[in-house]
Scaffold this motif. Sequence first.
Motif, PDB file in Angstrom:
ATOM      1  N   PHE A 296       0.825  -1.205   0.000  1.00 52.89           N
ATOM      2  CA  PHE A 296       0.000   0.000   0.000  1.00 52.89           C
ATOM      3  C   PHE A 296       0.863   1.260   0.000  1.00 52.89           C
ATOM      4  CE2 PHE A 296      -2.151   3.413   2.294  1.00 52.89           C
ATOM      5  CZ  PHE A 296      -3.355   3.498   1.615  1.00 52.89           C
TER       6      PHE A 296
ATOM      7  N   PHE B 185      -8.199   1.057   4.287  1.00 53.40           N
ATOM      8  CA  PHE B 185      -7.019   0.339   4.772  1.00 53.40           C
ATOM      9  C   PHE B 185      -6.877   0.510   6.289  1.00 53.40           C
ATOM     10  CE2 PHE B 185      -2.313  -0.473   4.854  1.00 53.40           C
ATOM     11  CZ  PHE B 185      -2.381  -1.755   4.313  1.00 53.40           C
TER      12      PHE B 185
ATOM     13  N   TRP C 163      -0.986  -0.558   9.505  1.00 55.51           N
ATOM     14  CA  TRP C 163      -2.042  -0.304   8.518  1.00 55.51           C
ATOM     15  C   TRP C 163      -2.811   0.966   8.861  1.00 55.51           C
ATOM     16  CZ3 TRP C 163      -5.067  -5.160   6.496  1.00 55.51           C
ATOM     17  CH2 TRP C 163      -4.152  -6.111   6.030  1.00 55.51           C
TER      18      TRP C 163
ATOM     19  N   GLY D 269      -3.088   4.262   6.465  1.00 59.47           N
ATOM     20  CA  GLY D 269      -4.368   4.715   5.946  1.00 59.47           C
ATOM     21  C   GLY D 269      -4.718   6.126   6.364  1.00 59.47           C
TER      22      GLY D 269
ATOM     23  N   PHE E  23      -6.203  -4.889  -2.312  1.00 61.45           N
ATOM     24  CA  PHE E  23      -7.331  -4.930  -1.395  1.00 61.45           C
ATOM     25  C   PHE E  23      -8.032  -6.287  -1.415  1.00 61.45           C
ATOM     26  CE2 PHE E  23      -6.552  -0.482  -1.052  1.00 61.45           C
ATOM     27  CZ  PHE E  23      -6.932  -0.204   0.250  1.00 61.45           C
TER      28      PHE E  23
ATOM     29  N   SER F 193      -5.553  -7.821   1.179  1.00 58.22           N
ATOM     30  CA  SER F 193      -5.728  -7.305   2.536  1.00 58.22           C
ATOM     31  C   SER F 193      -7.078  -7.723   3.126  1.00 58.22           C
ATOM     32  CB  SER F 193      -5.603  -5.782   2.538  1.00 58.22           C
ATOM     33  OG  SER F 193      -6.616  -5.175   1.759  1.00 58.22           O
TER      34      SER F 193
END
Length: 573
Positions: free
Chosen positions: A124, A153, A180, A184, A247, A250
């Motif tokens: 990411f 995220f 994370w 994000g 995604f 994740s």
Amino acid sequence: FFCLFSPMPSNALLVFDRTQMKGPTRNLYPTFFDEIPASEGVSSRPPEIGSNVNHIEINNNKGKQDIKRKAALQFGPSGIALLALIGFGVLAAFFYFAFYAKGTRYDYSCPLSSMSMGLAAMWFDSLLFGWWLLCKRKSKMMLQVWSFLGALFAVEGLLALIAYAVAKNEKYAAGLGLLWICSGVLCAMMCAAQKKANTNEPTEVQQPSDKIEEGSEATASNGKRVRCSKTQFWLNFIEIFLLAWLFVFSTGIVVQAAFTVYDTLTIPPPGKIYSIDANGVELKLHLHCFGNGMGNKTVVFAHGGGSNSAAMLALAEELAGQHGVRACVYDRLGYGFSPSFYTGAEQLPNSGVILSRLLEEAGEEGPFVCAGHSAGAESCLWFAHERPDVEGVAMMDGYPDLIRAGATRPGVKPSSPMLYSLQGIAMVAGATGFTRGAVGNPGSSFVPAAEKDTMIALYGQIRFWFAQYWDVKADFDKSEEQRLYRSLGGTMDEEGIVRYGGELKGVKVLVLPAAATTNKTCDGSDKDKNWHCCGQAVNSTRCQNEITDSEKYRRQALLYASTLSSDVPGRNS
């Protein structure tokens, strides 16, 4: 800056005497305030006292917001780059622990969980950092997309943190949920600041004519229609493609974390967990024994490679319930309900010694009969070799040494590419919960039916893939002198078929080969549709290989029956 962060009326008159400022400070404030547009509550007023005095009226709240936006734009990319490096460090460290570090014990945990968290964070942050640097003009649409993805995220990181924390066995993976969240939140802040900065830019947008493609247009954040370069178009396309897969990955990690919590809370082990000493290493294994033992024998079932004790439960329950036999099922290291797994099998005793010590710790007494399916047959042979109170061994479609862990055909050694492919499978399929139900589903005919969901859950655990890899690696690293047939006085021919020397004295050997393994011919039954040697495919290379392999399995099964035990009449025939 002191004034901006100090309590004051929302509209304050600040008077600066620039002649009293020295060094870089003299030019800092005028530059800073000049960049704040009048629409943000800042307006310059004409001098009233003298030519060397500036009067600036500032809305304090707006000024604070502008400082935050400037900080996000100035330090945000550096922060994202740092988070990407941290993610890479986590990935590299836990990749080493997962696939190369030997001598580590894991109890109900697995380094693949933390490694996947680090991989997703690096993925990411790297995409965001690359897009931020390469995309000079950031469109409103892409900023909105990144804002949404950053928020998503962060939410996924929070869910993973909670799930792994509740599971109580993945503390490192739970902590990496913060990585994370930070990524994000910082992404969302940077995009919000950039969108605000774009609204204050001049409305005229120009691009070099040599980079403009005919017919390719986009909408800038200020509402103007602008043309996009072909390079920029493909960069955005690749970016969106990689983000989509990120995604998927994740989300799979979060699903796996949720299943970990669900399994921990709803599927308790049916038996007991015992601690044993294995060459100085404390190991915890699951053993489930039942039945009154009126038959004066205890039958121990050893499941196959990648399976678990639930697969043997129906046979064990029938023996105990209908034949008065005491029966035991157990989970090998890293599988099923056994908490422990140890990387470095060469530092441990063989699987027969581990089983023997497990039964001793549980207070189970012989004589024993050991029934092993597939790879479990090797554990039973080691068990019979270690203990004089083993009266019988049942080999259910098990061919130790002929078919090795990780090998695709009998008599063939596992290869390095197989290890590398298992690493990739473990990283992708193991880290995500999307394979749950697809791998290890025993089907509608499985008995006992109540254990079907347990089978699916145990196969779906990330530890399952971890143990699979190390089983193959242990076999790959094993020397010929360490192999079972050498300890039992056997010899191997050039095809990999073993003839034993009758070392299991007084042990009855029951060999139960599966028809699908030893017979690759068509008989017109429904099972033919699942084979590759029927109809037009009979002359294919795959079919011919299967026919050759089935003949090897058949010959090996006959040799097991005739040469493993010295009490078999005509064993040398």
